[in-house]
Structures are given as structure tokens and as C-alpha cells.
Design an enzyme around this catalytic site. Structure first.
Site, short mmCIF file in Angstrom:
data_model
loop_
_atom_site.label_atom_id
_atom_site.label_comp_id
_atom_site.label_asym_id
_atom_site.label_seq_id
_atom_site.Cartn_x
_atom_site.Cartn_y
_atom_site.Cartn_z
N ASP A 21 0.82 -1.22 0.00
CA ASP A 21 0.00 0.00 0.00
C ASP A 21 0.85 1.27 0.00
O ASP A 21 0.33 2.38 0.09
CB ASP A 21 -0.98 0.01 1.18
CG ASP A 21 -0.29 -0.03 2.54
OD1 ASP A 21 0.96 0.03 2.58
OD2 ASP A 21 -1.00 -0.15 3.56
N ASP A 30 -0.91 -4.82 4.45
CA ASP A 30 -0.18 -5.09 3.22
C ASP A 30 -0.48 -6.50 2.72
O ASP A 30 -0.71 -7.42 3.51
CB ASP A 30 1.33 -4.91 3.43
CG ASP A 30 1.73 -3.45 3.58
OD1 ASP A 30 1.38 -2.66 2.69
OD2 ASP A 30 2.35 -3.10 4.60
N ARG A 247 -4.33 29.59 30.79
CA ARG A 247 -4.89 28.26 31.02
C ARG A 247 -3.88 27.36 31.73
O ARG A 247 -2.75 27.23 31.30
CB ARG A 247 -5.23 27.66 29.65
CG ARG A 247 -6.17 26.49 29.66
CD ARG A 247 -6.32 25.93 28.25
NE ARG A 247 -6.68 26.92 27.26
CZ ARG A 247 -6.62 26.70 25.95
NH1 ARG A 247 -6.20 25.55 25.48
NH2 ARG A 247 -6.94 27.65 25.11
N ARG A 360 -10.59 22.74 28.13
CA ARG A 360 -9.24 22.49 27.62
C ARG A 360 -8.22 22.55 28.76
O ARG A 360 -7.21 21.85 28.73
CB ARG A 360 -8.91 23.48 26.51
CG ARG A 360 -9.78 23.26 25.29
CD ARG A 360 -9.69 24.33 24.22
NE ARG A 360 -10.81 24.14 23.29
CZ ARG A 360 -10.85 23.23 22.32
NH1 ARG A 360 -9.80 22.45 22.12
NH2 ARG A 360 -11.91 23.09 21.56
N GLY A 363 -7.62 19.18 30.45
CA GLY A 363 -6.92 18.13 29.71
C GLY A 363 -7.85 17.27 28.89
O GLY A 363 -7.41 16.57 27.98
N ASP A 365 -9.94 17.58 26.31
CA ASP A 365 -10.46 18.36 25.20
C ASP A 365 -10.57 17.46 23.96
O ASP A 365 -9.56 17.12 23.38
CB ASP A 365 -9.58 19.59 24.92
CG ASP A 365 -8.09 19.24 24.85
OD1 ASP A 365 -7.66 18.26 25.49
OD2 ASP A 365 -7.36 19.97 24.17
N GLU A 559 -1.34 8.02 20.31
CA GLU A 559 -1.83 8.84 21.42
C GLU A 559 -3.00 8.19 22.15
O GLU A 559 -3.13 8.30 23.37
CB GLU A 559 -2.26 10.19 20.84
CG GLU A 559 -2.89 11.15 21.81
CD GLU A 559 -3.45 12.39 21.10
OE1 GLU A 559 -3.38 13.48 21.68
OE2 GLU A 559 -3.95 12.26 19.96
#
Length: 621
Positions: A21, A30, A247, A360, A363, A365, A559
Site C-alpha cells: 500500500d 499489506d 490556562r 481544555r 486536559g 479536550d 496517542e
């Protein structure tokens, strides 16, 4: 065993055959034969490499050799055949933390000057006038570096002043340290991917991983930069960019300080200076009545600033702005322009963004738990963190300062902090605990009622040690099953997702997404209340998910995850940092790296063996 190979030749042949790919990775998606013959240039001995995982390991080892510009290089077959758990953990410890480390100094500013977030032609660094050493240092650098400007901010930074900086956004200076021949930036560890700034609560979880991996100096550096931000910017920032000056972030400084102190390798003077700063932050950020302290005696997230947060991409708020564009009979882009310029003001819309900015700051968000309501809430998360502050300060004073501690002629005793903690514990349990639901809910102090959103923050009191044994049992036996998926706990329950507005955007901190900090706080909470078997299960689920995705997707450590599909392929709001790389994952993602190392500290040996075999949690629990 090592094979001598022609690096470029093997590299190109491997990609041509296996990367079908053309994404510069070898993954389960793949369609190649998944079988490659490696030949030693000297002996002509052959080694067959089979399967997605082993082939992607080969690609990674070749990528390292290519970076060294080696024409003939040795490939270590032990690394290609390495068990996945050992490989992931080794790379986190030996490679990823260093790859994620940054400094704000002459050497480190090169990355920042080239930063994708720096939209203006001239890269700008902002330094507080109070930081005399920093002002002198960066002003000298201004003479040396091209396309680089230093702006000295006033000692007292007002909300109105911060608003003027949006025309020239830039990075904020962090701490400097004296080395033998020069000043250098105190290092910090970024979350990953596109980030070149230090994030508040990410840094705590990263610090946990650093301490496990024996990188005490980097954890101490995080604490030193926390201290710097409080002294020069008034708070631990969401991140060190100009538009985050109004913030803060979830309060976890004391937890990092306690973890570092337990290592026993810091001086009494260092510990004293940081405890002073923890208390300063507690008093001036979280306990100011009318700001983050509310009439209930509990705290809230409450960011300053007016209007849309600067960092959000154009179009992100279109669903919010559209009714107001209609109200003012303007095209949405024209309304947005005038609203940003404050030629149009609207109190109702302004209030929405007070809540948005405060969300936000939390944390989280974004999450439907906090949309258009955050500043009205005594949230479970912030008050759990602050209870932990009070208990941490109590124990630090008791264990290291003989029961009393003086800051600017005010003497505090351990007992005083114990009483503060007891007051908060009673209030949280009075206002936030819901016996029938077996959960903690945020308390809306404006409307004087609980906000019954089923979120993973309900387990934060376990981590803080705030709940009693009965509440802990109900959380574990009654509430936890609503959050558990194959790969860990979701940010909120499916019930909340089903009840939400079908037209609303999918929020990344809600169901079905799973995040490392939620898992880590849950594990430590389960252990604190002696639910050891359940902790083993929950650790296994999350580490299985990380390991499975790394094995199947060329070492990817992202993440966050979609727990409905047990995948890093997330299509909500801001995408998924840590998934974009060529050939080799170099850094993972900070708090996911940390969660892996922490999980391995908890997991018993038999389950680690099962993890290496990618045994499904369904087969074990």
C-alpha cells in the site's frame, strides 16, 4: 547472529515486495507474501523472515542502518526475532524518551523556529521580565539566529495583554541551567508527533515512565520546569505557548514531587524549594475564591480569556457558530471574523467559550461531560487531584520536614494539610458520590445538582485514596464493568454515547476511545484498595492492545485507541498523533510509553508470557 547485507539493496527489495500500500511501513494491511529471504553477503547463508511483525522489525533495523549511511551493514537477527513486549519496552527506554526530549536554548530552538505551528515569518520567543537570566540569554541569541525574535513580557501578565499576543503567537521560555561553559535549557519531554512544547498533565505521566526507566534526571527536569512556570507565568501551563498563558492543567505536580522524593537522590534544599512552589500553586491557582475555588469549598477548572481558543483549527466550531451567524444575518466565516475581532460580541457565545477554554484546561479536550458546562462544575477529577495535593503536602512535611514547614513567614503543619484533605474528602463524598449509580459525578454548583455523566473520572478518587472501602467496592464491582472493553476502559460509558445528540461531533475523550492516563490512574487506584487481580486484568487488557497494534502496524504506539475496534485508527476531532512516520516509529507517544512501562511493573510473569503470544483478554478473563 548477525547478517552482513547490502543495506540499500535489501531495503528497496523488502519494500517493493511487502509494502503493497506504499505507506513506507509493513503492516497487516499489506498484501505481500509476508516472507522474505535474507542473504549474508559474506557467507551466502540464507535466513527466512516471515510474518508482518518480523518483517516490520527487519524494515526498522534497515532504517536505522540507512540513517547511519551504511552501505554494508550488519542486521542483528536477535532484534528481528525479539519478543514484542521486550522490544517495545526496550525501545521506549533506550530510544523513545531521548527522541522526545527538547530544550529551549540555542540548540533546541532550531526545531521551534522550523515548527509547523509557527505561522508567522519570524519565530518568536516570549520571556518574562522577571526572568533576568533568561532575558539576557535569549536577547544574546536574538543577535545570532536568523528569523528569530525575543519579546520581553511584563512581570504581571494580564488577560488583555495575552489577547494581544495572538497576532504574533510564539513559544514561552522555560528554565535554564548553568553548565560548565554555558547556559543550557532544562530539558522536557514532549508528548510526541507534532508537539515541540511541554504539556502540563502529559508531563506528569511521562515522568512516571521516566522514573521507572531510571531516567531520574529527566523527571527532575520536568519538576524544575513546572516550578519555573509557576514562578514566571503564575501557573503550570496547558503548554508553553503564548496562547496558553490564561490556562493551567490538571494539578499533578505534587504527585511527581513525591515520586521523585521516593527515589532518595535529591537534596533537602531541592525538595524544600519545590514544596514551596507546590504550596504557592495550591494557594494562588486553585484556592482563590471566585476563580477556581467555588462557594461549595470545592474547586473547578476555570480558564481566563474571551472567545474562541486560538489553537483550534478553522471550522472546528462551525456547529456552535452557525446559529449566531444566522442570528446576525452573516455568512459563517464573516461572523467568525467579526467575532474574533470583537466587532461583534455576544454574551451567550462568550459564556460558551468560557466553558470551552476551561474544558481544555482540564486536559479532556473535548468531552460531552464538559461542553458548555465545565466552569459550573466541581469536577471529580480536579478535586481528586487536589485531595492528593493536600495528602502529599501533609506527608512531605511529616516525612521530610519534621511536621512543620515555613513559606514566607507562614508556618504550615502536617496536621493542617490533613484537615484540608479531610474537608475536601467529606465535600466530594457529600456532593459527588451517587450511591444508587455506584459512581462519582461532577457537581454543578450553579444549579446545585449532580451532573450525571458517566465518565472515567469516576475512578480518580480510587487513585487519590479519597473513597472508603464501600465506595471502592461499588466502583469496582458495579461501575467498572460499564467502562471495560477488550483493550481497557473507555473515556465514558456506552450509555452516555447512546443518549447523546446524534448530530453532535464525536468527542475524543468519550466512548469508545481509550486513553493512557485513565488506565494508569485506574490501575494505581485498584492496587491502593487491594484489588490486585482486577488490576492485573486491566493492565493486561491495555498492554495487549498496545502490543497488538505495535505488532500489526510496524511498531506504532499512538496517542489513543478506539476500544470498540481495538485499533489505533481513530476518526474523531484531532486524529491520532504517533501514527505518522516512515519505516520506523522513533518516539511512540509519551503517556502511552509510560503506561507500557508502568503496566509491566504491575503485570506478573505468566501474563507477560501471554502478552508476548498476543493471547486475547477474552481467553484469560
Amino acid at each position: 547472529m548477525k547478517f552482513l547485507i547490502s543495506v540499500e539493496q535489501v531495503f528497496e527489495a523488502l519494500l517493493l515486495q511487502e509494502d503493497t500500500d506504499h505507506d513506507k511501513k509493513i503492516t497487516k494491511d499489506d498484501l505481500g507474501p509476508k516472507r522474505f529471504v535474507l542473504v549474508d553477503e559474506n557467507t551466502k547463508q540464507e535466513q527466512i523472515i516471515e510474518g508482518t511483525y518480523h518483517l516490520s522489525n527487519l524494515l526498522q533495523e534497515l532504517a536505522v542502518l540507512k540513517e547511519k549511511d551504511e552501505i554494508l551493514g550488519e542486521v542483528d537477527l536477535d532484534y528481528i526475532q525479539e519478543n514484542p513486549v521486550e522490544r517495545i519496552s526496550r525501545k521506549i527506554k533506550d530510544d523513545y524518551w531521548d527522541e522526545l526530549t527538547r530544550t529551549i536554548d540555542k540548540k533546541g530552538l532550531k526545531l521551534i523556529i522550523e515548527d509547523v505551528k509557527t505561522s508567522n515569518e519570524m519565530a518568536t520567543i516570549y520571556v518574562s521580565a522577571k526572568d533576568l537570566q533568561g532575558v539576557t540569554y535569549f536577547k544574546e541569541l536574538e543577535k545570532e539566529l536568523k528569523n528569530f525574535e525575543v519579546v520581553v513580557m511584563p512581570s504581571s501578565i494580564s488577560e488583555d495583554y495575552v489577547a494581544t499576543l495572538d497576532h504574533k503567537p510564539g513559544i514561552l521560555a522555560l528554565a535554564l541551567q548553568k553548565k560548565v561553559y554555558s547556559l543550557q535549557g532544562v530539558p522536557f519531554v514532549v508528548p510526541g508527533g507534532r508537539f515541540n512544547e511541554m504539556y502540563g498533565w502529559d508531563s506528569y505521566f511521562i515522568g512516571v515512565g521516566l522514573l521507572i526507566d531510571g531516567k531520574l534526571d529527566k523527571a527532575i527536569a520536568i519538576a524544575d520546569n513546572f516550578k519555573y512556570q509557576i514562578l514566571y507565568y503564575g501557573k503550570i501551563l496547558n503548554a508553553n505557548r503564548s496562547y496558553y498563558l490564561t490556562r493551567t492543567q490538571p494539578p499533578l505536580y505534587s504527585s511527581l514531587l513525591v515520586a521523585i522524593a521516593k527515589e532518595g537522590n535529591v537534596s533537602q534544599e531541592w525538595l524544600q524549594s519545590h514544596l514551596e512552589t507546590v504550596i504557592l500553586e495550591y494557594n494562588t491557582v486553585w484556592m482563590v475564591q471566585g476563580n477556581r475555588l467555588t462557594p461549595t469549598g470545592l474547586s473547578r477548572y476555570k480558564a481566563d480569556g474571551i472567545g474562541m481558543p486560538f489553537e483550534v483549527e478553522p471550522g472546528h466550531f462551525d456547529d456552535v457558530l452557525e446559529p449566531y451567524a444566522i442570528k446576525y444575518n452573516l455568512p459563517i466565516r464573516e461572523f467568525e471574523k467579526q467575532y474574533l475581532a470583537r466587532t461583534i460580541t455576544d454574551p451567550e457565545l462568550d459564556l460558551y467559550f468560557v466553558h470551552d477554554r476551561s474544558m481544555r484546561e482540564s486536559g479532556h479536550d473535548t468531552t460531552n461531560r464538559l461542553i458548555n458546562t465545565c466552569a459550573n462544575l466541581n469536577s471529580v477529577d480536579v478535586n481528586s487531584f487536589l485531595y492528593k495535593y493536600e495528602k502529599d503536602i501533609e506527608s512531605l512535611i511529616k516525612d521530610y520536614f519534621d511536621g512543620s514547614f515555613t513559606v514566607e513567614d507562614v508556618t504550615y503543619t502536617a496536621d493542617e494539610w490533613a484537615k484540608k484533605a479531610e474537608f475536601r474528602k467529606e465535600k466530594v463524598n457529600e456532593l459527588c458520590w451517587n450511591e444508587s449509580a455506584s459512581m462519582y459525578f461532577d457537581y454543578d454548583f450553579v444549579n446545585k445538582k449532580q451532573f450525571p455523566f458517566e465518565a472515567a473520572s469516576t475512578f480518580f478518587p480510587l487513585w487519590a485514596g479519597l473513597c472508603d472501602e464501600n465506595q471502592a467496592q461499588k466502583l469496582v464491582e458495579n461501575a467498572l464493568p460499564f467502562f471495560v472493553k477488550m483493550g481497557g476502559i473507555t473515556g465514558s460509558t456506552q450509555n452516555n454515547w447512546l443518549e447523546s445528540d446524534s448530530n453532535a461531533p464525536q468527542r475524543q475523550w468519550d466512548y469508545p476511545f481509550g486513553w493512557a492516563p485513565h488506565q494508569m490512574l485506574l490501575w494505581e487506584g485498584l492496587l491502593k484498595y487491594n484489588y490486585k487481580d482486577k488490576a492485573q486484568e486491566m493492565v493486561y487488557r491495555w498492554l495487549w492492545l498496545i502490543t497488538k497494534n505495535a505488532v500489526e502496524y510496524n511498531g506504532t504506539i499512538p496517542e489513543k485507541f478506539d476500544l470498540e475496534t481495538s485499533s489505533h485508527k481513530v476518526f474523531a476531532e484531532y486524529g491520532n498523533v504517533g501514527t505518522e512516520f516512515d519505516y520506523i516509529a522513533k518516539e511512540g507517544f509519551g503517556w502511552v510509553n509510560a503506561s507500557y512501562q508502568l503496566g509491566l511493573q504491575i503485570l506478573d510473569g505468566k501474563l507477560i508470557d501471554k502478552l508476548n503470544q498476543l493471547t486475547s483478554p477474552e481467553e484469560l478473563f
